[in-house]
Design a protein around this motif. Structure first.
Motif, PDB file in Angstrom:
ATOM      1  N   HIS A   1      33.127 -13.446 -22.149  1.00 29.54           N
ATOM      2  CA  HIS A   1      32.639 -12.102 -22.475  1.00 29.54           C
ATOM      3  C   HIS A   1      31.771 -11.556 -21.346  1.00 29.54           C
ATOM      4  CE1 HIS A   1      31.063  -8.884 -25.114  1.00 29.54           C
ATOM      5  NE2 HIS A   1      29.883  -9.171 -24.599  1.00 29.54           N
TER       6      HIS A   1
ATOM      7  N   PRO B   1      32.434  -8.924 -30.484  1.00 32.14           N
ATOM      8  CA  PRO B   1      32.665 -10.263 -31.027  1.00 32.14           C
ATOM      9  C   PRO B   1      32.652 -10.202 -32.554  1.00 32.14           C
ATOM     10  CG  PRO B   1      30.943 -10.297 -29.348  1.00 32.14           C
ATOM     11  CD  PRO B   1      31.217  -8.861 -29.660  1.00 32.14           C
TER      12      PRO B   1
ATOM     13  N   LEU C   1      34.574  -9.298 -25.503  1.00 32.10           N
ATOM     14  CA  LEU C   1      35.333  -9.810 -26.628  1.00 32.10           C
ATOM     15  C   LEU C   1      35.670  -8.705 -27.621  1.00 32.10           C
ATOM     16  CD1 LEU C   1      33.248 -13.043 -27.235  1.00 32.10           C
ATOM     17  CD2 LEU C   1      35.614 -12.987 -26.404  1.00 32.10           C
TER      18      LEU C   1
ATOM     19  N   PRO D   1      33.928 -18.663 -25.215  1.00 34.13           N
ATOM     20  CA  PRO D   1      34.140 -17.220 -25.334  1.00 34.13           C
ATOM     21  C   PRO D   1      32.969 -16.373 -24.860  1.00 34.13           C
ATOM     22  CG  PRO D   1      33.780 -18.206 -27.492  1.00 34.13           C
ATOM     23  CD  PRO D   1      33.969 -19.332 -26.533  1.00 34.13           C
ATOM     24  N   LEU D   2      31.735 -16.840 -25.028  1.00 35.64           N
ATOM     25  CA  LEU D   2      30.606 -16.024 -24.592  1.00 35.64           C
ATOM     26  C   LEU D   2      30.578 -15.904 -23.078  1.00 35.64           C
ATOM     27  CD1 LEU D   2      28.193 -14.340 -25.366  1.00 35.64           C
ATOM     28  CD2 LEU D   2      26.813 -16.436 -25.460  1.00 35.64           C
TER      29      LEU D   2
ATOM     30  N   ALA E   1      27.249 -20.023 -30.082  1.00 35.40           N
ATOM     31  CA  ALA E   1      28.004 -19.962 -28.824  1.00 35.40           C
ATOM     32  C   ALA E   1      27.049 -19.966 -27.634  1.00 35.40           C
ATOM     33  CB  ALA E   1      28.892 -18.722 -28.797  1.00 35.40           C
TER      34      ALA E   1
ATOM     35  N   LEU F   1      34.653 -16.071 -33.893  1.00 33.87           N
ATOM     36  CA  LEU F   1      34.273 -16.600 -32.579  1.00 33.87           C
ATOM     37  C   LEU F   1      34.403 -18.116 -32.544  1.00 33.87           C
ATOM     38  CD1 LEU F   1      33.238 -15.252 -29.974  1.00 33.87           C
ATOM     39  CD2 LEU F   1      30.922 -15.864 -30.687  1.00 33.87           C
ATOM     40  N   GLN F   2      34.057 -18.805 -33.642  1.00 40.33           N
ATOM     41  CA  GLN F   2      34.071 -20.260 -33.625  1.00 40.33           C
ATOM     42  C   GLN F   2      35.480 -20.829 -33.571  1.00 40.33           C
ATOM     43  OE1 GLN F   2      31.989 -20.237 -37.503  1.00 40.33           O
ATOM     44  NE2 GLN F   2      33.325 -21.942 -38.083  1.00 40.33           N
TER      45      GLN F   2
ATOM     46  N   ALA G   1      42.636 -12.092 -30.975  1.00 41.07           N
ATOM     47  CA  ALA G   1      41.344 -12.147 -30.300  1.00 41.07           C
ATOM     48  C   ALA G   1      41.575 -12.057 -28.797  1.00 41.07           C
ATOM     49  CB  ALA G   1      40.619 -13.446 -30.649  1.00 41.07           C
TER      50      ALA G   1
ATOM     51  N   GLN H   1      27.306 -16.979 -35.266  1.00 43.44           N
ATOM     52  CA  GLN H   1      28.306 -17.520 -34.352  1.00 43.44           C
ATOM     53  C   GLN H   1      27.957 -17.216 -32.892  1.00 43.44           C
ATOM     54  OE1 GLN H   1      32.479 -17.439 -35.445  1.00 43.44           O
ATOM     55  NE2 GLN H   1      31.969 -16.687 -37.482  1.00 43.44           N
ATOM     56  N   LEU H   2      27.373 -16.048 -32.634  1.00 39.93           N
ATOM     57  CA  LEU H   2      26.933 -15.744 -31.275  1.00 39.93           C
ATOM     58  C   LEU H   2      25.784 -16.656 -30.857  1.00 39.93           C
ATOM     59  CD1 LEU H   2      27.113 -11.849 -31.120  1.00 39.93           C
ATOM     60  CD2 LEU H   2      28.211 -13.439 -29.530  1.00 39.93           C
TER      61      LEU H   2
END
Length: 390
Positions: free
Chosen positions: A291, A275, A253, A287-288, A35, A279-280, A193, A31-32
């Motif tokens: 962060h 995170p 995050l 979100p990144l 992102a 995240l998705q 979150a 997910q990172l």
């Protein structure tokens, strides 16, 4: 002049096509990686799986298992030489605070400092902090088990994913880094979150946790959200976050796990200072980027971003399975299947196979869609298994 969309600390470090370069390490960083690709970053990914979608999104992927220190530190040194501006710790570092600290000396850790991880994950420090702040939590004990174990859970502050949580009576005698006992309470497992800058928090949303597997009744297997909360609940969550962020120095995050009672009260369970696997669900909020802004002290926007209700669910192998090239191609044709194995493989029962996503107007619609897709996937795998046997 239009300001740079990225924190100043990340601008000089450029990966492919001039994108700011980062490194992420954990049990799974898919997910990172996705992102980063969406938001214009280059990402070097270290995790245990190397799923097809992780490799497609990352600049480079490197296999990393069992939190091997030498491999991680060497990768961080290489990333530093390549101009990376920092690295992000994903799931699994809860049990490895010493490695987290050593790694932060090689390349800046973009997130909550290691000392805060230790405080948050140690029940002997975290729950007294909640008491000092006047924040509610289930009755909790450490050091010595309750005399009567009925109604108590045994947990491990150095673990993640929920598989370590067991009814205290009859719990398996396995090694736990930071064992503690917690009274079992009624309520819906939820999580908030957030993103934090060390002083204040911004809530990204609240989601319901999907928990429970065979032989692991409290194991995390997915989430549905963001969900609209009653004002009373939102106030409780905001109060907790605005106190915990400065008390612990939370950055970037994270998520706050809690039980939501039928009467709108909450009981805090833990803080994940990283995170996570949801995240998705918040992709629309970039979100990144949030962060990195929070970690760098760059102001963030305060306007809420409209979002559909989304869901994510991990699928575990129901039994020993072999996934051949044909099965992998069929999985790849379904855009709602994620964390796909990168090559033919055999899986043991209860090993993670892939994950599913869904989106809808309501949480009930999303849950139903996840159930249908789960059933469709298992049917596909059964058919593939029979063909393989023939």
């Amino acid at each position: 002049m239009t300001p740079s969309p990225w924190p100043a600390s990340c601008v000089p470090a450029e990966g492919p096509a001039g994108r700011p370069l980062l490194l992420a390490a954990g049990v799974s960083v898919r997910q990172l990686a996705q992102a980063a690709a969406r938001e214009g970053f280059g990402l070097v990914a270290l995790d245990a799986f190397g799923d097809a979608d992780t490799r497609a999104a990352a600049c480079r992927w490197q296999r990393w298992r069992d939190f091997d220190a030498a491999t991680l530190l060497a990768a961080l040194d290489e990333a530093a030489r390549a101009g990376a501006c920092g690295w992000i710790a994903a799931s699994g570092f809860e049990a490895h605070p010493d490695l987290l600290e050593a790694a932060a000396q090689r390349l800046p850790l973009l997130g909550t400092p290691p000392a805060a991880w230790r405080r948050l994950r140690d029940p002997r420090r975290f729950f007294p902090l909640l008491d000092a702040l006047g924040l509610p939590h289930p009755p909790t004990r450490w050091g010595q088990a309750p005399t009567d174990l009925q109604g108590w859970l045994l947990k491990d502050g150095g673990a993640c994913g929920g598989r370590h949580v067991q009814p205290a009576r009859g719990a398996a005698a396995t090694r736990r880094a930071l064992p503690y006992w917690q009274r079992r309470m009624a309520g819906t497992p939820m999580a908030a979150a957030f993103v934090a800058d060390g002083r204040r928090a911004r809530l990204l949303g609240v989601h319901e946790q999907l928990v429970g597997l065979a032989q692991a009744p409290f194991a995390w297997r997915g989430a549905v959200g963001p969900l609209t909360m009653p004002p009373k609940v939102s106030t409780h969550i905001d109060t907790a976050l605005q106190q915990l962020v400065p008390a612990c120095g939370l950055r970037g995050l994270g998520s706050l796990d809690f039980l939501l009672g039928a009467d709108g009260t909450i009981a805090l369970l833990e803080v994940n200072p990283r995170p996570g696997g949801t995240l998705q669900l918040y992709a629309a909020q970039s979100p990144l980027g949030l962060h990195l802004r929070a970690c760098s002290g760059v102001p963030w926007a305060v306007q809420p971003v409209p979002q559909a209700v989304c869901g994510v669910e991990t699928v575990f192998a129901p039994r020993t399975l072999h996934l051949g090239p044909h099965a992998l191609r069929r999985l790849a044709r379904r855009p709602w299947v994620h964390d796909r194995p990168g090559q033919a493989c055999s899986l043991q029962a209860m090993e993670p196979l892939c994950s599913l996503s869904a989106q809808g107007a309501t949480a009930a619609e999303v849950r139903a869609q996840l159930q249908r897709r789960h059933a469709e996937l298992l049917e596909l795998l059964e058919a593939e298994s029979h063909e393989h046997m023939e």
